[in-house]
Design a protein around this motif. Sequence first.
Motif, PDB file in Angstrom:
ATOM      1  N   MET A 198       0.924  -1.214  -0.035  1.00  0.00           N
ATOM      2  CA  MET A 198       0.055   0.014   0.047  1.00  0.00           C
ATOM      3  C   MET A 198       0.910   1.247  -0.098  1.00  0.00           C
ATOM      4  SD  MET A 198      -2.833  -1.345  -0.191  1.00  0.00           S
ATOM      5  CE  MET A 198      -4.101   0.000   0.105  1.00  0.00           C
ATOM      6  N   HIS A 199       2.125   1.356  -0.273  1.00  0.00           N
ATOM      7  CA  HIS A 199       2.875   2.202  -0.373  1.00  0.00           C
ATOM      8  C   HIS A 199       4.218   2.044  -0.962  1.00  0.00           C
ATOM      9  CE1 HIS A 199       5.524   1.420   3.193  1.00  0.00           C
ATOM     10  NE2 HIS A 199       4.693   0.997   3.657  1.00  0.00           N
ATOM     11  N   PHE A 200       4.951   3.076  -1.383  1.00  0.00           N
ATOM     12  CA  PHE A 200       6.373   3.036  -2.084  1.00  0.00           C
ATOM     13  C   PHE A 200       7.039   4.293  -1.878  1.00  0.00           C
ATOM     14  CE2 PHE A 200       3.709   4.196  -5.759  1.00  0.00           C
ATOM     15  CZ  PHE A 200       4.827   5.199  -6.384  1.00  0.00           C
ATOM     16  N   SER A 201       8.225   4.486  -1.824  1.00  0.00           N
ATOM     17  CA  SER A 201       9.036   5.457  -1.839  1.00  0.00           C
ATOM     18  C   SER A 201      10.097   5.807  -2.891  1.00  0.00           C
ATOM     19  CB  SER A 201       9.630   5.926  -0.541  1.00  0.00           C
ATOM     20  OG  SER A 201      10.666   5.145  -0.253  1.00  0.00           O
ATOM     21  N   SER A 202      10.293   6.534  -3.832  1.00  0.00           N
ATOM     22  CA  SER A 202      11.254   6.739  -4.858  1.00  0.00           C
ATOM     23  C   SER A 202      12.140   7.788  -4.493  1.00  0.00           C
ATOM     24  CB  SER A 202      10.545   6.832  -6.181  1.00  0.00           C
ATOM     25  OG  SER A 202       9.718   5.746  -6.645  1.00  0.00           O
ATOM     26  N   THR A 203      13.401   7.742  -4.862  1.00  0.00           N
ATOM     27  CA  THR A 203      14.329   8.756  -4.673  1.00  0.00           C
ATOM     28  C   THR A 203      14.663   9.368  -6.067  1.00  0.00           C
ATOM     29  OG1 THR A 203      15.262   8.153  -2.497  1.00  0.00           O
ATOM     30  CG2 THR A 203      16.551   9.518  -3.677  1.00  0.00           C
ATOM     31  N   VAL A 204      14.395  10.615  -6.321  1.00  0.00           N
ATOM     32  CA  VAL A 204      14.570  10.992  -7.796  1.00  0.00           C
ATOM     33  C   VAL A 204      15.810  12.082  -7.658  1.00  0.00           C
ATOM     34  CG1 VAL A 204      12.494  10.486  -8.421  1.00  0.00           C
ATOM     35  CG2 VAL A 204      12.859  12.663  -7.899  1.00  0.00           C
ATOM     36  N   GLU A 205      16.469  12.294  -8.904  1.00  0.00           N
ATOM     37  CA  GLU A 205      17.541  13.230  -9.044  1.00  0.00           C
ATOM     38  C   GLU A 205      16.779  14.194 -10.147  1.00  0.00           C
ATOM     39  OE1 GLU A 205      22.170  13.794  -9.523  1.00  0.00           O
ATOM     40  OE2 GLU A 205      21.311  12.133 -10.503  1.00  0.00           O
ATOM     41  N   LEU A 206      16.961  15.562  -9.703  1.00  0.00           N
ATOM     42  CA  LEU A 206      16.374  16.577 -10.841  1.00  0.00           C
ATOM     43  C   LEU A 206      17.592  17.025 -11.677  1.00  0.00           C
ATOM     44  CD1 LEU A 206      14.233  18.408  -8.060  1.00  0.00           C
ATOM     45  CD2 LEU A 206      13.540  16.936  -9.734  1.00  0.00           C
ATOM     46  N   ASN A 207      17.422  17.443 -12.662  1.00  0.00           N
ATOM     47  CA  ASN A 207      18.356  17.919 -13.809  1.00  0.00           C
ATOM     48  C   ASN A 207      18.118  19.347 -13.816  1.00  0.00           C
ATOM     49  OD1 ASN A 207      19.841  18.749 -15.778  1.00  0.00           O
ATOM     50  ND2 ASN A 207      18.512  17.464 -17.616  1.00  0.00           N
ATOM     51  N   ALA A 208      19.033  20.029 -13.069  1.00  0.00           N
ATOM     52  CA  ALA A 208      19.019  21.520 -12.848  1.00  0.00           C
ATOM     53  C   ALA A 208      19.327  22.122 -14.244  1.00  0.00           C
ATOM     54  CB  ALA A 208      19.943  22.089 -11.916  1.00  0.00           C
ATOM     55  N   ASN A 209      19.764  21.550 -15.312  1.00  0.00           N
ATOM     56  CA  ASN A 209      20.117  22.198 -16.517  1.00  0.00           C
ATOM     57  C   ASN A 209      18.723  22.030 -17.554  1.00  0.00           C
ATOM     58  OD1 ASN A 209      22.538  23.002 -16.134  1.00  0.00           O
ATOM     59  ND2 ASN A 209      23.218  20.943 -16.293  1.00  0.00           N
ATOM     60  N   HIS A 210      17.634  21.493 -16.924  1.00  0.00           N
ATOM     61  CA  HIS A 210      16.355  21.150 -17.879  1.00  0.00           C
ATOM     62  C   HIS A 210      15.919  22.555 -18.248  1.00  0.00           C
ATOM     63  CE1 HIS A 210      12.399  19.941 -19.037  1.00  0.00           C
ATOM     64  NE2 HIS A 210      12.994  18.820 -19.146  1.00  0.00           N
ATOM     65  N   ILE A 211      15.223  22.547 -19.586  1.00  0.00           N
ATOM     66  CA  ILE A 211      14.840  24.001 -20.107  1.00  0.00           C
ATOM     67  C   ILE A 211      13.823  24.584 -19.142  1.00  0.00           C
ATOM     68  CG2 ILE A 211      13.098  22.739 -21.466  1.00  0.00           C
ATOM     69  CD1 ILE A 211      13.886  24.651 -23.616  1.00  0.00           C
ATOM     70  N   VAL A 212      12.919  23.935 -18.297  1.00  0.00           N
ATOM     71  CA  VAL A 212      12.038  24.251 -17.857  1.00  0.00           C
ATOM     72  C   VAL A 212      12.625  25.363 -16.670  1.00  0.00           C
ATOM     73  CG1 VAL A 212      12.052  22.763 -15.580  1.00  0.00           C
ATOM     74  CG2 VAL A 212       9.641  23.812 -16.134  1.00  0.00           C
ATOM     75  N   TYR A 213      13.855  25.377 -16.215  1.00  0.00           N
ATOM     76  CA  TYR A 213      14.675  26.336 -15.243  1.00  0.00           C
ATOM     77  C   TYR A 213      14.909  27.202 -15.829  1.00  0.00           C
ATOM     78  CZ  TYR A 213      14.335  22.104 -12.194  1.00  0.00           C
ATOM     79  OH  TYR A 213      13.694  21.018 -11.409  1.00  0.00           O
ATOM     80  N   THR A 214      14.944  27.381 -17.041  1.00  0.00           N
ATOM     81  CA  THR A 214      15.512  28.726 -17.767  1.00  0.00           C
ATOM     82  C   THR A 214      14.327  29.734 -17.731  1.00  0.00           C
ATOM     83  OG1 THR A 214      14.655  28.076 -20.051  1.00  0.00           O
ATOM     84  CG2 THR A 214      16.802  27.606 -19.492  1.00  0.00           C
ATOM     85  N   GLY A 215      13.220  29.590 -17.554  1.00  0.00           N
ATOM     86  CA  GLY A 215      12.178  30.494 -17.523  1.00  0.00           C
ATOM     87  C   GLY A 215      11.491  30.447 -16.079  1.00  0.00           C
ATOM     88  N   HIS A 216      12.136  29.616 -15.031  1.00  0.00           N
ATOM     89  CA  HIS A 216      11.361  29.517 -13.700  1.00  0.00           C
ATOM     90  C   HIS A 216      12.459  29.193 -12.879  1.00  0.00           C
ATOM     91  CE1 HIS A 216       8.343  28.509 -10.890  1.00  0.00           C
ATOM     92  NE2 HIS A 216       7.661  28.773 -11.494  1.00  0.00           N
ATOM     93  N   PHE A 217      13.300  30.247 -12.447  1.00  0.00           N
ATOM     94  CA  PHE A 217      13.640  31.398 -12.875  1.00  0.00           C
ATOM     95  C   PHE A 217      14.990  31.563 -13.243  1.00  0.00           C
ATOM     96  CE2 PHE A 217      10.010  31.706  -9.739  1.00  0.00           C
ATOM     97  CZ  PHE A 217       9.214  32.237 -10.575  1.00  0.00           C
TER      98      PHE A 217
END
Length: 127
Positions: free
Chosen positions: A18-37
């Motif tokens: 009834m549950h799980f956990s995932s550790t994820v690593e974010l890509n700080a160079n992704h295009i979404v961050y060029t506009g935010h912020f």
Amino acid sequence: MKLFGTLYKILETENAAMHFSSTVELNANHIVYTGHFPGHPVTPGVIQMQIVHELVEKHFARKLTLLTMDQAKFLTILDPTITPCITIKIEYMNTGDLLQVKAIGGWGKLVFFRMQSLFRFSPPLPV
């Protein structure tokens, strides 16, 4: 829009009843961050919710449709240059073709978000 493999990668997942956990690593160079912020990246709340959606789909190997977002609280700014990894803990209750989900995303003592939502299962994903 799928974010897995471009905005984040899964480092590990732990499964239990009834549950799980995932550790994820974010890509700080992704295009979404060029506009935010520019120069001060912040992971948008909608992106954090999409990561949860994708993790749940991956866990069940089924496509899901979001029906309701009962709660979405963003408690701390998630800057991928300061905190590149987060652990997302997901509890779920399956009732037929509906899935109730509670998720908390954090790292150490920091909590970035909490959300509760209701999804509907679609037919199984192709293997």
